[in-house]
Design an enzyme around this catalytic site. Structure first.
Site, mmCIF file in Angstrom:
data_model
loop_
_atom_site.group_PDB
_atom_site.id
_atom_site.type_symbol
_atom_site.label_atom_id
_atom_site.label_comp_id
_atom_site.label_asym_id
_atom_site.label_seq_id
_atom_site.Cartn_x
_atom_site.Cartn_y
_atom_site.Cartn_z
ATOM 1 N N GLY A 1 42.282 42.292 29.619
ATOM 2 C CA GLY A 1 43.197 43.271 30.196
ATOM 3 C C GLY A 1 42.895 44.704 29.834
ATOM 4 N N LEU B 1 42.852 36.831 35.548
ATOM 5 C CA LEU B 1 42.257 38.075 35.047
ATOM 6 C C LEU B 1 41.286 37.836 33.875
ATOM 7 C CD1 LEU B 1 42.251 41.203 35.235
ATOM 8 C CD2 LEU B 1 44.071 41.179 33.509
ATOM 9 N N ASP B 2 40.054 38.332 34.015
ATOM 10 C CA ASP B 2 39.044 38.312 32.953
ATOM 11 C C ASP B 2 38.740 36.893 32.456
ATOM 12 O OD1 ASP B 2 38.877 41.077 33.066
ATOM 13 O OD2 ASP B 2 40.422 41.364 31.559
ATOM 14 N N ALA B 3 38.929 35.911 33.313
ATOM 15 C CA ALA B 3 38.758 34.525 32.884
ATOM 16 C C ALA B 3 37.680 33.781 33.680
ATOM 17 C CB ALA B 3 40.098 33.781 33.002
#
Lengths: 294, 294, 294, 294
Positions: free
Chosen positions: A211, A237-239
């Site tokens: 994040g 998100l960001d995964a």
């Protein structure tokens, strides 16, 4: 490998069993295919097999379309789950770049493209701020400014802005959509639309510091290394599947701006490596993990 | 890969041409061979091709002797320069270790052997000083003290000492002779006798700082990183094919003893990695360069 | 540290003895000097002491000229060998950049200057080939093309070319003369003239692979890491005091062009770090070694 | 620095203001104190100042007790929040080591102690399994086996076991309690009792992969580097101040056991470095962050 001659690149994933290597090797040998580079991986956890092979184009008696048609038969015999692709290094690829205000990744990518190190066309750059228009145009590349509303203020305007981004991107049907420090979270539908093509650089060593403001998070935690992660974008998100990561040492004397400065050098190389491997079809995705044949 | 099941390991180098991969893959597929790990390298500079393949032993209908006999025919078709080997992971290997006074590499190796991380028998350790006898024997391994004359004083005594070392080593016909900070230069005849089996750890990032007291040389030059090199021993000092190297950062505050201390941690891991790859038949030597399939 | 406020930077080297820290600290404390950053190093081998201190300019009741005059008295008490300097971060520094054909280091430096990361003026770039004129001018910086004769063909023309380079450089009295892959060996007189100011990036991990075509040398030797070295230029080729070095891993699959490509990323960051530290007066030279307070 | 002479080590943290360096430097200069090594850090975020200084014991006219008494006055003038310590390198320190079954960190530490690299006494090792008794005793060090109940089965037995561990540890009043892959979570009261002395090695690059089986977590996430973290133990699991971290590269071919093997080499060096710095009073804790003067 950096041989300049034209090559066909075959990449394939399928459930593992005896004889896969032989099936592919026989097919190629039968037609005189000269393998320049070959890599294999059998994953014991998933039971899947992966390979990537580069064949000299002039060693085969047919063009890429016919290679695809003939290889489809080989792939079919390997089972219906088989996931494969054949590309031709003579077909130049296209990457669209999405940016915000921070210019270091864009500047770095444009330099690599201009010098020929990164073999790709950049049809356009899209920014949600106009800051990077000049540097983009100095490289002879169109820049589109698509303003976004402030976070949380106007969902309709945001959806409209993403609609415009989508239209601009899809006009070029790119092989890669590079989020080069683009500070907007893609809506789920664009994540799906661009699955396997949208590549993000996140300025932390994921999964740490997901994040916003990861260098601030890193400083608060007192870590001794900061990093960057290049990954495919997914709805979470960001995964998404990680392509490449690297780190650089920091210490107590590094305030947040120092971490930002040191981290930029890592972000640049991690994104450049990840994008290069993607464009060379070196990255095979399976589930949330990648096989990277570099 | 760390699958525990028994495997046959095929490694091969030969002049490159079309159909090598197919020839090997067909041979294996024909007999039901299940390839667990496969690596290939075609070297554009030398025009040579290299491969290493691990096959599940229980997938083939014959033992290692018969595999060797049958594979010899495949290799013969690839040309008379073909250099190949088939090993069986069930045949436990032997490594002799030669030391002097510095114990860190020996201590590290013995720990890895004791814990099962390094899958090898150490029939004996030979030291030109007795300092490391206790630690060796605490691991249940015989230690032979072979005194050497002071450098340059008595060539006959030195030749006799090397004769004794040779006798002790050859009594065990080892797969590796590890010079774990053994401070004597091997005579040419031993270099030839043990070609491809004698492995040295040199405490610098070669080719910098060949010969004696490399950390002193590094300090005098003011380098910002110190390193270590694991290489095969050849008649020319510190000039053999390199298997592995690594470095660690130093700065102006590091006096020579600090470099020595920091360097030891690199020497240990570089030697351990190099020895592991050698024992797993991952290192193929061609001229003065290595192909390392790790 | 990246505090934006104006600072005076004191750097000093002198023979070590008791009371040096106190002498400097007292002088500063007496006038209310607020130390933002301080570093010390006592070298046991040479018996020298080094320090660098950053003081908030607004904490002292006088300007930099008076600080210099007053600090001269402190320095005088520390002995006649004392070597010191006081700089003012408000006095913007100048760096001239010398290039040939390879543009990656120049491009990288110009990007860092343009973004404000590297706080320096670049009055001009000089190239012995015209290739990098466009990228230089796109950054609003003058480019001077000074042709050089082919190696070994015309010593007079070469001397004349160096005379022209010297004239262009000295017109700006720069704090740094950056050889950013400038492929000409500076004549001894220029090395002396620019001693402590001329900074080179050499594309190897020195002292390995001095001179021409270091990546070719590295490939021939079969090293497992390639590196780059930023150093002050002295009359002996590639032998000056080292400011910074770093390395990147390569393997058997990397042909020379791959090493060149991977190495470029290291050259860029090593030169950028070294230049930054030089411009921030973080590098103290003593003999052929550096103390780098970063 | 590794000078062997006896030194007094002063470390101090206090709110930053003008004159701190001068106050300490004057005190030392007044008594002829010869500073061998000095480091300073002013933290702009917290407004705190930190320093560590090594003084040659024979340069001062008094013993460590009197140095402490006199330095207390200096410290008092720097404000009541001032946190300081004076140690004497002639007072040998003690480290207790707590282990479970994995022996690599223990084996590595014992080797460093035996060779004199790590200057500390190890009065005893405590294990919740008996596996590492032999290796400990081979080094002439007592081993105490304190069995723990299976996780979650018997809180009273667990409390009793921790009571026994506490009794054994406190019998030696150690400067460090090293959790060398001790797989039990310390109860809050022990965390508090041993605050600033209990050092853990966690086998991940924190804050990623807190808690159990971090290599499994790392494999599942598909990271491209695995790491280790040495930190002070606090009541919150794996969240204490970080002393040191490092990483090693992994790729898709590394199954969990390969990550475990590669990671062990990082765990060993990270713990050894962190412990060394702690024992040399190089680590100053402020809030949840550390200043490490190495």
């Amino acid at each position: 490998m950096s041989a300049p001659e034209r090559r066909y690149v075959i990449s394939l994933g399928c459930p593992d069993r005896t004889g896969i290597v032989a099936a592919i090797a026989n097919f190629l040998a039968e037609h005189g295919g000269w393998i320049i580079e070959a890599a294999y991986h059998a994953d014991p956890d998933t039971g899947w097999f992966f390979t990537r092979q580069e064949v000299r184009a002039d060693s085969l008696p047919f063009d890429v379309a016919e290679l695809r048609a003939r290889f489809a038969e080989v792939a079919r015999e390997l089972g219906e789950q088989t996931d494969w692709r054949v590309t031709d290094t003579a077909e130049r690829k296209r990457a669209m770049i999405l940016v915000s205000r921070a210019g270091h990744c864009l500047y770095d990518l444009l330099g690599r493209v201009a010098s020929g190190e990164l073999d790709v066309d950049v049809p356009a750059v899209i920014g949600n701020h106009p800051d990077l228009a000049d540097i983009t145009r100095a490289h002879g590349i169109p820049f589109h400014h698509v303003p976004f509303p402030r976070a949380g203020t106007d969902p309709d305007a945001k959806a409209a802005a993403f609609g415009e981004v989508r239209r601009l991107v899809e006009a070029h049907d790119p092989h890669a959509v590079v989020l080069a420090r683009f500070m907007q979270v893609l809506p789920t539908e664009l994540c799906e639309e661009w699955a396997g093509r949208a590549i993000n650089i996140h300025h932390s060593f994921l999964p740490s510091f997901v994040g916003a403001r990861p260098y601030h998070q890193a400083h608060a935690r007192g870590v001794k290394l900061v990093g960057a992660t290049c990954h495919y974008v997914t709805a979470e998100l960001d995964a998404g599947p990680i392509i490449e990561q690297d780190v650089i040492r920091v210490d107590h004397a590094d305030a947040v701006p120092d971490m930002v400065r040191k981290g930029r050098d890592i972000e640049k190389v991690v994104l450049a490596r990840g994008l290069r491997w993607h464009l060379e079809d070196r990255v095979l995705v399976h589930g949330n993990r990648t096989v990277v044949f570099h």
